[in-house]
Motif scaffolding. Structure first.
Motif, PDB file in Angstrom:
ATOM      1  N   GLU A   7       8.432   1.607   2.184  1.00  0.00           N
ATOM      2  CA  GLU A   7       7.148   1.714   2.872  1.00  0.00           C
ATOM      3  C   GLU A   7       6.932   3.122   3.411  1.00  0.00           C
ATOM      4  OE1 GLU A   7       7.368  -2.891   4.371  1.00  0.00           O
ATOM      5  OE2 GLU A   7       6.588  -1.415   5.772  1.00  0.00           O
ATOM      6  N   LEU A   8       7.980   3.732   3.936  1.00  0.00           N
ATOM      7  CA  LEU A   8       7.876   5.094   4.433  1.00  0.00           C
ATOM      8  C   LEU A   8       7.567   6.056   3.289  1.00  0.00           C
ATOM      9  CD1 LEU A   8       8.046   7.135   6.712  1.00  0.00           C
ATOM     10  CD2 LEU A   8      10.523   7.214   6.368  1.00  0.00           C
ATOM     11  N   ALA A   9       8.248   5.880   2.163  1.00  0.00           N
ATOM     12  CA  ALA A   9       7.991   6.738   1.001  1.00  0.00           C
ATOM     13  C   ALA A   9       6.549   6.585   0.530  1.00  0.00           C
ATOM     14  CB  ALA A   9       8.961   6.407  -0.132  1.00  0.00           C
ATOM     15  N   ALA A  10       6.055   5.349   0.516  1.00  0.00           N
ATOM     16  CA  ALA A  10       4.668   5.109   0.099  1.00  0.00           C
ATOM     17  C   ALA A  10       3.697   5.777   1.063  1.00  0.00           C
ATOM     18  CB  ALA A  10       4.394   3.612   0.009  1.00  0.00           C
ATOM     19  N   GLY A  41      12.455   1.377  -8.716  1.00  0.00           N
ATOM     20  CA  GLY A  41      13.191   1.007  -7.514  1.00  0.00           C
ATOM     21  C   GLY A  41      12.295   0.842  -6.301  1.00  0.00           C
ATOM     22  N   GLY A  42      11.025   0.861  -6.504  1.00  0.00           N
ATOM     23  CA  GLY A  42      10.032   0.709  -5.443  1.00  0.00           C
ATOM     24  C   GLY A  42       8.723   1.315  -5.901  1.00  0.00           C
ATOM     25  N   PRO A  43       7.614   0.739  -5.491  1.00  0.00           N
ATOM     26  CA  PRO A  43       6.317   1.247  -5.958  1.00  0.00           C
ATOM     27  C   PRO A  43       5.986   2.618  -5.370  1.00  0.00           C
ATOM     28  CG  PRO A  43       5.998  -0.470  -4.326  1.00  0.00           C
ATOM     29  CD  PRO A  43       7.474  -0.402  -4.588  1.00  0.00           C
ATOM     30  N   VAL A  44       5.456   3.476  -6.212  1.00  0.00           N
ATOM     31  CA  VAL A  44       5.026   4.808  -5.795  1.00  0.00           C
ATOM     32  C   VAL A  44       3.663   5.066  -6.415  1.00  0.00           C
ATOM     33  CG1 VAL A  44       5.484   7.284  -5.909  1.00  0.00           C
ATOM     34  CG2 VAL A  44       7.387   5.695  -5.645  1.00  0.00           C
ATOM     35  N   ASP A  45       2.686   5.381  -5.576  1.00  0.00           N
ATOM     36  CA  ASP A  45       1.364   5.779  -6.035  1.00  0.00           C
ATOM     37  C   ASP A  45       1.157   7.224  -5.614  1.00  0.00           C
ATOM     38  OD1 ASP A  45       0.511   2.587  -5.013  1.00  0.00           O
ATOM     39  OD2 ASP A  45       0.320   3.240  -7.093  1.00  0.00           O
ATOM     40  N   TRP A  46       0.621   8.026  -6.520  1.00  0.00           N
ATOM     41  CA  TRP A  46       0.482   9.438  -6.224  1.00  0.00           C
ATOM     42  C   TRP A  46      -0.804   9.953  -6.849  1.00  0.00           C
ATOM     43  CZ3 TRP A  46       2.910  13.003  -3.317  1.00  0.00           C
ATOM     44  CH2 TRP A  46       2.651  14.345  -3.565  1.00  0.00           C
ATOM     45  N   THR A  47      -1.570  10.711  -6.082  1.00  0.00           N
ATOM     46  CA  THR A  47      -2.747  11.403  -6.594  1.00  0.00           C
ATOM     47  C   THR A  47      -2.855  12.726  -5.865  1.00  0.00           C
ATOM     48  OG1 THR A  47      -3.937   9.342  -7.007  1.00  0.00           O
ATOM     49  CG2 THR A  47      -5.263  11.350  -6.871  1.00  0.00           C
TER      50      THR A  47
END
Length: 150
Positions: A7-10, A41-47
């Motif tokens: 969650e922190l990474a997201a 290993g966990g969801p990541v969204d990036w723009t």
């Protein structure tokens, strides 16, 4: 990655994307934008969206360091191995066929110096979540430039 860490990474990815879009005034010559949504290993969204003119003002040496680190065949293989998640140095050496710790250290130092990967404690390496999409985009863009996607 724990739920809290994911969650922190997201959140970090979202904040970085918002900060990037604040700089991304299209301007007279347009903009560059890239994004992705992955689960390694966990969801990541990036723009990120950036002024096309301002791209030239980004630190040149940092860009060169990243491209040089990813451009070496052993380092590319190490990064690809890390896409499956954190690994100990010995696992990485075996995965890419390195025969000495010195060889591994040399390549991992180049990748960590370029901020492509990070080290956990003693010997375990990983790709930080906010860097997954940009790394995959660099790989995809390079294949596109080489016309390998056509």
């Amino acid at each position: 990655m724990t739920d809290i860490a994911a969650e922190l990474a997201a959140l970090e990815v979202r904040v970085a994307a918002l900060e990037g879009s604040a700089r991304a005034e299209p301007g007279e010559r347009g903009f560059v934008e890239y994004s992705g949504s992955v689960d390694f290993g966990g969801p990541v969204d990036w723009t990120i969206r950036y002024s096309a003119v301002a791209v030239r003002d980004l630190p040149a040496q940092d860009r060169v360091d990243v491209l040089a680190a990813l451009g070496h065949p052993v380092r590319r293989a190490l990064v690809e191995a890390l896409l499956d998640g954190p690994r100990a140095g010995s696992e990485l050496a075996q995965a890419v066929g390195l025969t000495s710790q010195g060889q591994l250290y040399h390549h991992m130092r180049a990748l960590t110096s370029a901020k492509v990967i990070e080290q956990h404690g003693r010997g375990a390496y990983h790709i930080p979540a906010p860097k997954l999409v940009p790394i995959l985009i660099i790989m995809t863009a390079a294949a596109d430039i080489a016309e390998a996607l056509r």
